[in-house]
Every structure is written in structure tokens, then in C-alpha cells.
Design a protein around this motif. Structure first.
Motif, PDB file in Angstrom:
ATOM      1  N   THR A  47      53.906 -56.883  12.830  1.00  0.00           N
ATOM      2  CA  THR A  47      54.942 -56.631  13.582  1.00  0.00           C
ATOM      3  C   THR A  47      55.894 -56.013  13.267  1.00  0.00           C
ATOM      4  O   THR A  47      56.723 -56.073  12.537  1.00  0.00           O
ATOM      5  CB  THR A  47      55.594 -58.488  14.863  1.00  0.00           C
ATOM      6  N   LEU A  48      55.960 -55.320  14.419  1.00  0.00           N
ATOM      7  CA  LEU A  48      57.478 -53.735  13.568  1.00  0.00           C
ATOM      8  C   LEU A  48      58.837 -54.354  14.941  1.00  0.00           C
ATOM      9  O   LEU A  48      58.321 -54.050  15.893  1.00  0.00           O
ATOM     10  CB  LEU A  48      56.784 -52.444  14.166  1.00  0.00           C
ATOM     11  N   LEU A  49      59.916 -54.763  14.200  1.00  0.00           N
ATOM     12  CA  LEU A  49      60.555 -54.762  15.257  1.00  0.00           C
ATOM     13  C   LEU A  49      61.946 -53.681  14.998  1.00  0.00           C
ATOM     14  O   LEU A  49      62.275 -53.598  13.821  1.00  0.00           O
ATOM     15  CB  LEU A  49      61.780 -56.319  15.196  1.00  0.00           C
ATOM     16  N   LEU A  50      62.190 -53.575  16.156  1.00  0.00           N
ATOM     17  CA  LEU A  50      63.306 -52.325  15.891  1.00  0.00           C
ATOM     18  C   LEU A  50      64.480 -52.463  17.001  1.00  0.00           C
ATOM     19  O   LEU A  50      64.570 -53.197  17.811  1.00  0.00           O
ATOM     20  CB  LEU A  50      62.794 -51.482  16.831  1.00  0.00           C
ATOM     21  N   ASP A  51      65.599 -52.418  15.867  1.00  0.00           N
ATOM     22  CA  ASP A  51      67.631 -52.361  16.321  1.00  0.00           C
ATOM     23  C   ASP A  51      67.615 -51.186  16.556  1.00  0.00           C
ATOM     24  O   ASP A  51      67.064 -50.513  15.887  1.00  0.00           O
ATOM     25  CB  ASP A  51      67.695 -53.572  16.590  1.00  0.00           C
ATOM     26  N   SER A  52      69.464 -51.143  16.910  1.00  0.00           N
ATOM     27  CA  SER A  52      69.898 -50.422  16.561  1.00  0.00           C
ATOM     28  C   SER A  52      69.732 -49.781  14.850  1.00  0.00           C
ATOM     29  O   SER A  52      70.004 -48.142  14.301  1.00  0.00           O
ATOM     30  CB  SER A  52      71.618 -50.632  16.945  1.00  0.00           C
ATOM     31  N   ALA A  53      70.305 -50.296  14.646  1.00  0.00           N
ATOM     32  CA  ALA A  53      70.282 -50.249  12.567  1.00  0.00           C
ATOM     33  C   ALA A  53      69.003 -51.035  12.119  1.00  0.00           C
ATOM     34  O   ALA A  53      68.949 -49.734  10.970  1.00  0.00           O
ATOM     35  CB  ALA A  53      71.668 -51.292  12.238  1.00  0.00           C
ATOM     36  N   HIS A  54      67.883 -51.360  12.393  1.00  0.00           N
ATOM     37  CA  HIS A  54      67.478 -51.349  11.581  1.00  0.00           C
ATOM     38  C   HIS A  54      65.250 -51.638  12.167  1.00  0.00           C
ATOM     39  O   HIS A  54      65.259 -51.950  13.014  1.00  0.00           O
ATOM     40  CB  HIS A  54      67.658 -53.287  11.041  1.00  0.00           C
TER      41      HIS A  54
ATOM     42  N   GLN B 240      62.974 -42.555  17.986  1.00  0.00           N
ATOM     43  CA  GLN B 240      63.547 -41.552  18.780  1.00  0.00           C
ATOM     44  C   GLN B 240      64.587 -41.768  20.182  1.00  0.00           C
ATOM     45  O   GLN B 240      65.016 -40.854  20.498  1.00  0.00           O
ATOM     46  CB  GLN B 240      62.364 -40.944  19.383  1.00  0.00           C
ATOM     47  N   GLN B 241      65.212 -43.259  19.885  1.00  0.00           N
ATOM     48  CA  GLN B 241      65.536 -43.707  21.093  1.00  0.00           C
ATOM     49  C   GLN B 241      66.212 -44.598  20.317  1.00  0.00           C
ATOM     50  O   GLN B 241      66.359 -45.702  19.423  1.00  0.00           O
ATOM     51  CB  GLN B 241      64.747 -45.045  21.862  1.00  0.00           C
ATOM     52  N   ASP B 242      67.951 -44.775  21.213  1.00  0.00           N
ATOM     53  CA  ASP B 242      68.974 -45.644  20.626  1.00  0.00           C
ATOM     54  C   ASP B 242      68.462 -46.817  21.554  1.00  0.00           C
ATOM     55  O   ASP B 242      68.519 -47.173  22.847  1.00  0.00           O
ATOM     56  CB  ASP B 242      70.414 -44.856  21.503  1.00  0.00           C
ATOM     57  N   VAL B 243      68.345 -47.851  21.151  1.00  0.00           N
ATOM     58  CA  VAL B 243      68.170 -49.221  20.485  1.00  0.00           C
ATOM     59  C   VAL B 243      69.325 -50.215  20.613  1.00  0.00           C
ATOM     60  O   VAL B 243      69.981 -49.908  19.654  1.00  0.00           O
ATOM     61  CB  VAL B 243      66.991 -49.501  20.079  1.00  0.00           C
ATOM     62  N   GLU B 244      69.567 -50.777  22.423  1.00  0.00           N
ATOM     63  CA  GLU B 244      70.720 -52.009  21.687  1.00  0.00           C
ATOM     64  C   GLU B 244      70.628 -52.916  21.655  1.00  0.00           C
ATOM     65  O   GLU B 244      69.028 -53.020  22.770  1.00  0.00           O
ATOM     66  CB  GLU B 244      71.651 -51.096  22.783  1.00  0.00           C
ATOM     67  N   GLY B 245      70.667 -53.893  20.991  1.00  0.00           N
ATOM     68  CA  GLY B 245      70.560 -55.560  21.147  1.00  0.00           C
ATOM     69  C   GLY B 245      69.995 -56.140  20.289  1.00  0.00           C
ATOM     70  O   GLY B 245      70.107 -55.351  19.670  1.00  0.00           O
ATOM     71  N   PRO B 246      69.365 -57.086  20.378  1.00  0.00           N
ATOM     72  CA  PRO B 246      68.442 -58.158  19.820  1.00  0.00           C
ATOM     73  C   PRO B 246      67.458 -56.743  18.616  1.00  0.00           C
ATOM     74  O   PRO B 246      66.835 -56.328  20.249  1.00  0.00           O
ATOM     75  CB  PRO B 246      67.861 -58.841  19.714  1.00  0.00           C
ATOM     76  N   ALA B 247      66.767 -56.966  18.301  1.00  0.00           N
ATOM     77  CA  ALA B 247      65.182 -56.183  17.269  1.00  0.00           C
ATOM     78  C   ALA B 247      64.679 -56.909  18.539  1.00  0.00           C
ATOM     79  O   ALA B 247      64.277 -57.828  18.696  1.00  0.00           O
ATOM     80  CB  ALA B 247      65.268 -56.664  16.020  1.00  0.00           C
ATOM     81  N   GLU B 248      63.545 -56.089  18.911  1.00  0.00           N
ATOM     82  CA  GLU B 248      62.509 -56.249  19.814  1.00  0.00           C
ATOM     83  C   GLU B 248      61.211 -55.884  19.567  1.00  0.00           C
ATOM     84  O   GLU B 248      61.201 -54.575  18.599  1.00  0.00           O
ATOM     85  CB  GLU B 248      62.794 -55.587  21.163  1.00  0.00           C
TER      86      GLU B 248
ATOM     87  N   VAL C 232      58.684 -52.743  19.164  1.00  0.00           N
ATOM     88  CA  VAL C 232      58.443 -51.244  19.267  1.00  0.00           C
ATOM     89  C   VAL C 232      57.642 -51.385  20.486  1.00  0.00           C
ATOM     90  O   VAL C 232      58.275 -50.087  21.481  1.00  0.00           O
ATOM     91  CB  VAL C 232      57.705 -50.609  18.495  1.00  0.00           C
ATOM     92  N   ALA C 233      56.331 -51.851  20.765  1.00  0.00           N
ATOM     93  CA  ALA C 233      55.565 -52.195  21.719  1.00  0.00           C
ATOM     94  C   ALA C 233      56.209 -52.228  23.040  1.00  0.00           C
ATOM     95  O   ALA C 233      56.196 -51.764  24.001  1.00  0.00           O
ATOM     96  CB  ALA C 233      54.445 -52.702  21.775  1.00  0.00           C
ATOM     97  N   ASP C 234      57.104 -52.875  22.894  1.00  0.00           N
ATOM     98  CA  ASP C 234      57.674 -53.291  24.125  1.00  0.00           C
ATOM     99  C   ASP C 234      59.336 -51.939  24.921  1.00  0.00           C
ATOM    100  O   ASP C 234      59.372 -52.033  25.595  1.00  0.00           O
ATOM    101  CB  ASP C 234      58.425 -55.017  23.760  1.00  0.00           C
ATOM    102  N   ILE C 235      59.537 -51.237  23.470  1.00  0.00           N
ATOM    103  CA  ILE C 235      60.596 -50.769  24.014  1.00  0.00           C
ATOM    104  C   ILE C 235      60.281 -49.957  24.622  1.00  0.00           C
ATOM    105  O   ILE C 235      60.926 -49.271  25.753  1.00  0.00           O
ATOM    106  CB  ILE C 235      61.689 -50.586  22.196  1.00  0.00           C
ATOM    107  N   VAL C 236      59.156 -48.803  24.256  1.00  0.00           N
ATOM    108  CA  VAL C 236      58.550 -48.008  24.763  1.00  0.00           C
ATOM    109  C   VAL C 236      57.677 -48.224  25.824  1.00  0.00           C
ATOM    110  O   VAL C 236      57.516 -47.180  26.552  1.00  0.00           O
ATOM    111  CB  VAL C 236      57.731 -46.669  23.692  1.00  0.00           C
ATOM    112  N   SER C 237      57.551 -49.192  26.595  1.00  0.00           N
ATOM    113  CA  SER C 237      56.472 -49.430  27.715  1.00  0.00           C
ATOM    114  C   SER C 237      57.564 -48.924  29.011  1.00  0.00           C
ATOM    115  O   SER C 237      58.680 -49.543  29.098  1.00  0.00           O
ATOM    116  CB  SER C 237      55.862 -50.824  27.424  1.00  0.00           C
TER     117      SER C 237
END
Length: 129
Positions: free
Chosen positions: A3-10, A114-122, A124-129
Motif C-alpha cells: 500500500t502506498l500512502l502519501l502526505d505532504s512530506a512523505h 504531482q499534487q499538493d497533499v494536505e492532511g494525514p497520509a492517504e 495514492v489511489a484515493d488521492i487521484v480518484s
């Protein structure tokens, strides 16, 4: 599958229990976003493996999990069968120079980075959908 989780820093490569066991890893892989130099999609991630598993599990063309050591580099690998994946080149990471993963979310990872992600780690499939 990882599972790939992404937030603004990691970017976190979250490993299942069996993936941690076969890769001889106790924890997930944490990648600061600023250390990601390049992300490439690949139909055959086996061609990106370099060196030998040390420590890790390797069944030729079936399974590769763990740390792959080559002259002057250490890569982290989670590869299953002949599935598409992603190759993440790192610059300045404290542990690895490259992360090679089989995942169906490679394109989603590229788009999410390529997006600015705010908040807790999500995921990646949920971020772009």
C-alpha cells in the motif's frame, strides 16, 4: 500487494505482515518526498533488479522481496510475478538508492506526487480518484 500512502512530506510503502517477514523488515519504508528523484512505470520490473538479496527472499521470476545490494547501492524490492510496477529512484535517502515495487497503482503514484497533499497520509489511489 504493498500500500502506498502519501502526505505532504512523505511517501510510505506500507508492508503487510507477510511482506515484512519475507523482506526481513520490521517496519514500513518511509521516503521523504524531497529524496524522490525520479519515478518510472515499468511493465517488467524484474529488469530493474541489481545485485543480490541481502537480506531478502528470492525465487527467480516469481518473487523478490527485501534489500538488494550491489556495488555501491542498496535497493528495496517487493516484486511479484510478471506484473507491472514502479521504480522510484532516490537521492539522499538514508537507507536506499532505489525502491522497486509491483503495484497496480503506479500511475496513481505518479499523479499523486504531482499534487499538493494536505492532511494525514492517504492511499495514492484515493488521492487521484
Amino acid at each position: 500487494m504493498v500500500t502506498l500512502l502519501l502526505d505532504s512530506a512523505h511517501l510510505q510503502v506500507a508492508l503487510s505482515g507477510s511482506e515484512r517477514l519475507m523482506s526481513f523488515r520490521r517496519s514500513h519504508i518511509d521516503i521523504p518526498r524531497e529524496t524522490i528523484a525520479k519515478v518510472q512505470l515499468s511493465d517488467d520490473v524484474w529488469t530493474w533488479l541489481r545485485g543480490v538479496a541481502s537480506p531478502g527472499t528470492h525465487v527467480r521470476r516469481v518473487l523478490a522481496m527485501g534489500t538488494w545490494k550491489a556495488a555501491g547501492s542498496e535497493d528495496f524490492v517487493i516484486v511479484r510475478r510478471r506484473k507491472p510496477g514502479v521504480v522510484i529512484d532516490l537521492d539522499g535517502h538514508e537507507e536506499f538508492q532505489r525502491v522497486v515495487l509491483t503495484t497496480r497503482h503506479g500511475l496513481a503514484l505518479v499523479q499523486a506526487l504531482q499534487q499538493d497533499v494536505e492532511g494525514p497520509a492517504e492511499d495514492v489511489a484515493d488521492i487521484v480518484s
